[in-house]
Design an enzyme around this catalytic site. Structure first.
Site, PDB file in Angstrom:
ATOM      1  CG  HIS A  57      38.404   4.152  23.919  1.00  0.00           C
ATOM      2  ND1 HIS A  57      39.751   4.332  24.095  1.00  0.00           N
ATOM      3  CD2 HIS A  57      38.237   3.842  22.604  1.00  0.00           C
ATOM      4  CE1 HIS A  57      40.386   4.148  22.945  1.00  0.00           C
ATOM      5  NE2 HIS A  57      39.480   3.848  22.017  1.00  0.00           N
ATOM      6  CD  GLU A  59      38.950   4.337  30.045  1.00  0.00           C
ATOM      7  OE1 GLU A  59      39.999   3.863  30.513  1.00  0.00           O
ATOM      8  OE2 GLU A  59      38.514   4.038  28.919  1.00  0.00           O
ATOM      9  CB  CYS A  87      43.990   5.225  25.504  1.00  0.00           C
ATOM     10  SG  CYS A  87      42.490   6.115  25.008  1.00  0.00           S
ATOM     11  CB  CYS A  90      40.298   7.438  27.961  1.00  0.00           C
ATOM     12  SG  CYS A  90      39.344   6.419  26.820  1.00  0.00           S
TER      13      CYS A  90
END
Length: 160
Positions: A57, A59, A87, A90
């Site tokens: 992801h 991040e 999320c 993250c």
């Protein structure tokens, strides 16, 4: 640069990464920028589909780059600007890395409306382990405790 203008500049960078990522078909519509002392340390877009890595992801990818750039696992003093509310994965990575502040643009509800719905993870975490949809089975705890006992007494231990 005035503080609010600076925040907007870094957020616009994260948003631009998210737009570029979709335009270039590199992954999902997410971007993240990590800043320390007013300087960009790392930036990344979502790389899940381009790297076949479900943990890539924006991040998490930016955190990995920031840790490499600063040669540390401790990102205290850093701020993350992310194009969407993080999320659960993250968010966990942000806490573990000790990033001090999160600025975000889109909400998790906005993400859910386009197919990135993490509500099932939040729901699962609220359930006792035996009621979760993914089986979680403990085994060989006594054998595994050896590593924990070694860690407790290791002179090379680095707390984090």
């Amino acid at each position: 640069m005035e503080d609010n203008n600076q925040h907007e500049t870094f957020m616009r960078m994260a948003i631009a990464l998210s737009v570029q990522n979709v335009s270039e078909n590199m992954g999902g519509p997410f971007g993240a920028v990590i800043v320390k002392d007013g300087k960009v340390i790392a930036q990344s877009a979502n790389k899940v589909t381009s790297t076949n890595d479900p943990t890539a992801h924006a991040e998490v990818s930016a955190i990995r780059l920031a840790c490499t750039a600063l040669n540390t696992f401790d990102l205290s003093g850093c701020v993350v600007y992310t194009s969407c509310e993080p999320c659960p994965m993250c968010l966990g990575a942000i806490y573990w890395s000790r990033i001090e502040t999160i600025y975000y643009a889109n909400t998790k509800a906005d993400a859910g409306k386009i197919g990135f719905d993490d509500q099932f993870i939040y729901d699962e975490l609220d359930k006792p382990m035996e009621k979760r949809s993914l089986p979680v089975i403990q085994m060989l705890r006594d054998e595994a405790m050896q590593a924990f006992k070694l860690w407790e007494t290791s002179p090379m231990r680095i707390d984090y």
